[in-house]
Design a protein around this motif. Structure first.
Motif, PDB file in Angstrom:
ATOM      1  N   PRO A   1     -23.640  -5.010 -20.081  1.00  0.00           N
ATOM      2  CA  PRO A   1     -24.432  -5.318 -19.005  1.00  0.00           C
ATOM      3  C   PRO A   1     -24.329  -6.620 -18.136  1.00  0.00           C
ATOM      4  N   ARG A   2     -23.412  -7.542 -18.573  1.00  0.00           N
ATOM      5  CA  ARG A   2     -22.986  -8.726 -17.935  1.00  0.00           C
ATOM      6  C   ARG A   2     -21.894  -8.366 -16.927  1.00  0.00           C
ATOM      7  N   THR A   3     -21.117  -7.228 -17.142  1.00  0.00           N
ATOM      8  CA  THR A   3     -19.846  -6.914 -16.082  1.00  0.00           C
ATOM      9  C   THR A   3     -20.236  -5.923 -15.079  1.00  0.00           C
ATOM     10  N   SER A   4     -21.395  -5.072 -15.576  1.00  0.00           N
ATOM     11  CA  SER A   4     -21.582  -4.005 -15.059  1.00  0.00           C
ATOM     12  C   SER A   4     -22.021  -4.164 -13.346  1.00  0.00           C
ATOM     13  N   GLY A   5     -22.914  -5.055 -13.172  1.00  0.00           N
ATOM     14  CA  GLY A   5     -23.289  -5.392 -11.808  1.00  0.00           C
ATOM     15  C   GLY A   5     -22.107  -5.841 -11.028  1.00  0.00           C
ATOM     16  N   ALA A   6     -21.314  -6.796 -11.166  1.00  0.00           N
ATOM     17  CA  ALA A   6     -19.956  -7.078 -10.606  1.00  0.00           C
ATOM     18  C   ALA A   6     -19.275  -6.027 -10.331  1.00  0.00           C
ATOM     19  N   LEU A   7     -18.968  -5.045 -11.509  1.00  0.00           N
ATOM     20  CA  LEU A   7     -18.244  -3.975 -11.308  1.00  0.00           C
ATOM     21  C   LEU A   7     -18.702  -2.930  -9.927  1.00  0.00           C
ATOM     22  N   ASP A   8     -19.917  -2.670  -9.889  1.00  0.00           N
ATOM     23  CA  ASP A   8     -20.781  -2.069  -9.107  1.00  0.00           C
ATOM     24  C   ASP A   8     -20.343  -2.573  -7.538  1.00  0.00           C
ATOM     25  N   LEU A   9     -20.691  -3.829  -7.703  1.00  0.00           N
ATOM     26  CA  LEU A   9     -20.414  -4.674  -6.199  1.00  0.00           C
ATOM     27  C   LEU A   9     -19.093  -4.512  -5.657  1.00  0.00           C
ATOM     28  N   LEU A  10     -17.907  -4.416  -6.584  1.00  0.00           N
ATOM     29  CA  LEU A  10     -16.594  -4.568  -6.430  1.00  0.00           C
ATOM     30  C   LEU A  10     -16.212  -3.236  -5.997  1.00  0.00           C
ATOM     31  N   ALA A  11     -17.024  -1.865  -6.622  1.00  0.00           N
ATOM     32  CA  ALA A  11     -16.710  -0.571  -6.446  1.00  0.00           C
ATOM     33  C   ALA A  11     -17.248  -0.269  -4.947  1.00  0.00           C
ATOM     34  N   THR A  12     -18.383  -0.699  -4.485  1.00  0.00           N
ATOM     35  CA  THR A  12     -18.870  -0.410  -3.151  1.00  0.00           C
ATOM     36  C   THR A  12     -18.204  -0.987  -2.188  1.00  0.00           C
ATOM     37  N   GLU A  13     -17.709  -2.528  -2.441  1.00  0.00           N
ATOM     38  CA  GLU A  13     -17.001  -2.935  -1.457  1.00  0.00           C
ATOM     39  C   GLU A  13     -15.580  -2.328  -1.198  1.00  0.00           C
ATOM     40  N   THR A  14     -14.914  -1.979  -2.248  1.00  0.00           N
ATOM     41  CA  THR A  14     -13.618  -1.254  -2.008  1.00  0.00           C
ATOM     42  C   THR A  14     -13.737   0.002  -1.182  1.00  0.00           C
ATOM     43  N   ALA A  15     -14.814   0.613  -1.035  1.00  0.00           N
ATOM     44  CA  ALA A  15     -14.887   1.606  -0.368  1.00  0.00           C
ATOM     45  C   ALA A  15     -15.166   1.569   1.149  1.00  0.00           C
ATOM     46  N   LEU A  16     -15.396   0.471   1.405  1.00  0.00           N
ATOM     47  CA  LEU A  16     -15.388  -0.127   2.846  1.00  0.00           C
ATOM     48  C   LEU A  16     -14.207  -0.499   3.466  1.00  0.00           C
ATOM     49  N   ASP A  17     -14.492  -0.653   4.897  1.00  0.00           N
ATOM     50  CA  ASP A  17     -13.485  -1.072   5.724  1.00  0.00           C
ATOM     51  C   ASP A  17     -14.363  -1.921   6.761  1.00  0.00           C
ATOM     52  N   GLU A  18     -14.339  -3.262   6.388  1.00  0.00           N
ATOM     53  CA  GLU A  18     -15.216  -4.305   7.432  1.00  0.00           C
ATOM     54  C   GLU A  18     -14.304  -5.531   7.373  1.00  0.00           C
ATOM     55  N   PRO A  19     -14.721  -6.317   8.473  1.00  0.00           N
ATOM     56  CA  PRO A  19     -14.103  -7.582   8.675  1.00  0.00           C
ATOM     57  C   PRO A  19     -14.393  -8.425   7.379  1.00  0.00           C
TER      58      PRO A  19
END
Length: 312
Positions: free
Chosen positions: A152-170
């Motif tokens: 649980p301590r790492t899952s939230g950070a990984l979710d954020l990282l995965a979401t951001e990786t899929a974007l293409d923003e400034p």
């Protein structure tokens, strides 16, 4: 600044682009000429990692949410199964070069590659170029391959990282690098907190009353002319009590620890800058270049000038 934060700040030259890898079986990627520290995590599906430089190493399975820390420049392979032969060799970290060695479906886009079909494994990979003796001190915390199970301590950070990786923003590269830093710190914490862990003494000492505070003071201002009495006063203990507690927790007296850390910093300054020996001496807390040179040679076996020449 605590010791781990200081090591990460001083050791990291730069982090590579975070890459999302989506692969459908059978797939296998070999990584060669790697940076000093690589983070690989499975976001969906499973993968196997094997260290190719060590014939005795057995492949390790990564389940969804697991984080692998690969230290050193070892050649390693990430695949759908332990025996799948590599389809591509990827060399380097921040500017990777791809060499196809077998049938492969990757689309080598800046941050993502793969076909994304059902049943695929989704991985994230980020690489760190660590510099100098400070980097070696950080890597000493880890074996060549450390796997931190999903939690649980790492899952939230990984979710954020995965979401951001899929974007293409400034500003995305800055966000990705900071999220990768977060994942790395959480993984290092989890690795050192394992029941059978053998973390460095300073890591466990950080939670020891007064000793942890003293370590933070030493890392915040290593050039200050600290005395044991002054450190004891700063953390609210008598000199004798503080010295005994520090030595028991860290494994060496306070000023011995400080000297060792100063020599680590000095070694990197001599390697990475053109500063004079006198300037380096002053930067790490020595008013006298001669006294610094004596201490450095005692610690490293070479004078500062010889060290710079040999390591250059």
């Amino acid at each position: 600044m605590d010791v781990l934060s200081d090591l990460l700040h001083r050791a990291r030259a730069n982090s590579a682009l975070v890459r999302q890898m989506i692969q459908r079986p059978p797939w296998s990627m070999a990584f060669a000429e790697n940076p000093a520290l690589t983070v690989v995590t499975a976001l969906g599906g499973a993968a196997w990692i094997r260290l190719d430089d060590d014939p005795r190493a057995t492949p390790v399975r990564l389940a969804a949410g697991d984080i692998a820390l690969i230290s050193g420049t070892h050649r390693y392979t990430v695949a759908d199964a332990p025996d799948t032969p590599p389809q591509v060799v990827i060399r380097g970290g921040s500017a990777p070069v791809f060499e196809a060695v077998g049938p492969c479906r990757q689309s080598l886009a800046p941050r993502t590659y793969g076909d994304g079909l059902p049943g695929a494994t989704v991985l994230l990979r980020g690489a760190y170029d660590l510099r100098g003796d400070v980097g070696e001190r950080l890597l000493a915390m880890l074996p060549p391959l450390a796997v931190v199970p999903a939690g649980p301590r790492t899952s939230g950070a990984l979710d954020l990282l995965a979401t951001e990786t899929a974007l293409d923003e400034p500003g995305q590269d800055a966000v990705l690098n900071r999220l990768l830093d977060l994942v790395l710190v959480l993984a290092l914490r989890a690795w050192c907190a394992r029941p059978n862990a053998e973390p460095p003494s300073w890591q466990t000492a950080l939670t020891t009353p007064a000793v942890g505070d003293a370590l933070r003071l030493l890392h915040e201002d290593p050039a200050r002319r600290w005395t044991v009495a002054e450190l004891a006063a700063q953390v609210g203990q008598s000199r004798a009590t503080f010295a005994a507690h520090f030595t028991a927790a860290v494994g060496e007296p306070p000023l011995t620890y400080l000297t060792t850390w100063r020599m680590v910093l000095a070694a990197d300054l001599l390697r990475d800058t053109d500063d004079t020996v006198a300037a380096v001496a002053h930067a790490v807390g020595y008013a006298d270049a001669f006294a610094f040179s004596v201490a450095f040679k005692r610690a490293r076996g070479h004078s500062p000038s010889d060290w710079r020449r040999l390591d250059g």
